[in-house]
Design a protein around this motif. Structure first.
Motif, short mmCIF file in Angstrom:
data_model
loop_
_atom_site.label_atom_id
_atom_site.label_comp_id
_atom_site.label_asym_id
_atom_site.label_seq_id
_atom_site.Cartn_x
_atom_site.Cartn_y
_atom_site.Cartn_z
N ASN A 80 0.81 -1.22 0.00
CA ASN A 80 0.00 0.00 0.00
C ASN A 80 0.84 1.27 0.00
N ASN A 81 2.15 1.11 -0.26
CA ASN A 81 3.07 2.26 -0.33
C ASN A 81 3.02 3.12 0.93
N ILE A 82 3.08 2.44 2.06
CA ILE A 82 3.04 3.10 3.36
C ILE A 82 4.36 2.83 4.06
N VAL A 83 4.89 3.87 4.72
CA VAL A 83 6.20 3.78 5.38
C VAL A 83 6.02 3.95 6.89
N LEU A 84 6.63 3.06 7.64
CA LEU A 84 6.57 3.16 9.10
C LEU A 84 7.40 4.32 9.60
N CYS A 85 6.85 5.07 10.53
CA CYS A 85 7.57 6.20 11.12
C CYS A 85 8.38 5.75 12.33
N ASN A 86 7.86 4.84 13.13
CA ASN A 86 8.50 4.44 14.38
C ASN A 86 9.84 3.74 14.20
N LEU A 87 10.07 3.15 13.05
CA LEU A 87 11.30 2.39 12.87
C LEU A 87 12.45 3.24 12.37
N SER A 88 12.20 4.50 12.20
CA SER A 88 13.24 5.42 11.74
C SER A 88 14.32 5.57 12.81
N ASP A 89 15.55 5.71 12.36
CA ASP A 89 16.64 5.96 13.30
C ASP A 89 16.51 7.32 13.97
N ALA A 90 15.65 8.16 13.40
CA ALA A 90 15.44 9.49 13.99
C ALA A 90 14.64 9.43 15.29
N CYS A 91 13.95 8.31 15.52
CA CYS A 91 13.17 8.16 16.76
C CYS A 91 14.12 7.91 17.92
N ALA A 92 14.10 8.79 18.89
CA ALA A 92 15.00 8.67 20.04
C ALA A 92 14.48 7.66 21.05
N ILE A 93 13.18 7.42 21.05
CA ILE A 93 12.58 6.48 22.00
C ILE A 93 12.13 5.26 21.22
N TYR A 110 2.17 1.88 16.54
CA TYR A 110 2.94 2.38 15.41
C TYR A 110 2.18 3.42 14.63
N PHE A 111 2.93 4.26 13.92
CA PHE A 111 2.38 5.19 12.95
C PHE A 111 3.09 4.96 11.63
N ALA A 112 2.33 5.10 10.56
CA ALA A 112 2.90 4.96 9.22
C ALA A 112 2.15 5.94 8.32
N VAL A 113 2.83 6.37 7.28
CA VAL A 113 2.23 7.33 6.35
C VAL A 113 2.55 6.93 4.91
N SER A 114 1.80 7.51 4.00
CA SER A 114 2.06 7.27 2.58
C SER A 114 3.50 7.64 2.25
N ASP A 115 4.13 6.83 1.43
CA ASP A 115 5.51 7.12 1.06
C ASP A 115 5.64 8.45 0.33
N GLN A 116 4.59 8.86 -0.38
CA GLN A 116 4.65 10.15 -1.08
C GLN A 116 4.73 11.31 -0.10
N LEU A 117 4.15 11.17 1.09
CA LEU A 117 4.23 12.22 2.10
C LEU A 117 5.66 12.34 2.61
N ILE A 118 6.32 11.22 2.80
CA ILE A 118 7.73 11.22 3.23
C ILE A 118 8.58 11.86 2.14
N ALA A 119 8.34 11.46 0.89
CA ALA A 119 9.13 12.00 -0.22
C ALA A 119 8.94 13.51 -0.34
N GLU A 120 7.72 13.99 -0.17
CA GLU A 120 7.47 15.43 -0.24
C GLU A 120 8.14 16.16 0.90
N HIS A 121 8.11 15.57 2.08
CA HIS A 121 8.70 16.21 3.26
C HIS A 121 10.22 16.27 3.15
N VAL A 122 10.81 15.17 2.70
CA VAL A 122 12.27 15.10 2.60
C VAL A 122 12.78 15.99 1.48
N SER A 123 12.07 15.99 0.36
CA SER A 123 12.53 16.79 -0.78
C SER A 123 12.13 18.26 -0.67
N GLY A 124 11.18 18.55 0.22
CA GLY A 124 10.72 19.92 0.38
C GLY A 124 9.74 20.35 -0.68
N ALA A 125 9.20 19.37 -1.42
CA ALA A 125 8.25 19.69 -2.52
C ALA A 125 6.93 20.16 -1.99
#
Length: 125
Positions: A80-93, A110-125
């Motif tokens: 479903n092109n969804i990416v987990l947020c909790n498994l990111s190395d950026a999570c301190a806890i 857990y929280f997960a979001v559409s991969d396109q949301l991550i791509a937009e956030h990372v690229s600044g689009a």
């Protein structure tokens, strides 16, 4: 379903899940598979511009590589092109439940979001 709720507000689809726990009264794998299949069927009707925000108590440890339930969720997220947020190395806890008195910590929420949301956030689009 008693296991999930899906709400669409504009172009954002919110999915909240309470996955089955281990029980002798039902087959956890089958119940989880049926739940995820039903959610996938609903998500298959979304437009390309819709964003999915998925969260909930999955009652499994997704970092486990040998857990059949965790594998179902990973497959669901991938399909479903969804990416987990909790498994990111950026999570301190690395836990979502804590009982310091007995030194028990776990991560089953857990929280997960559409991969396109991550791509937009990372690229600044």
């Amino acid at each position: 379903s008693e296991r999930y709720i899906i709400v669409k507000l504009g172009s954002v689809i919110f999915v909240n899940v309470y996955a089955p726990t281990a029980s002798k009264s039902y087959d956890r794998y089958s119940v989880t598979l049926q739940m995820l299949s039903s959610i996938s069927e609903i998500l298959s009707t979304k437009s390309l511009h819709d964003i999915v925000i998925f969260g909930g108590d999955l009652n499994t440890h997704l970092r486990s590589s040998n857990d059949a339930i965790a594998s179902l969720f990973h497959e669901f997220f991938h399909e479903n092109n969804i990416v987990l947020c909790n498994l990111s190395d950026a999570c301190a806890i690395n836990y979502t439940f804590a009982n310091a008195a007995v030194n028990h910590f776990s991560c089953i929420d857990y929280f997960a979001v559409s991969d396109q949301l991550i791509a937009e956030h990372v690229s600044g689009a």
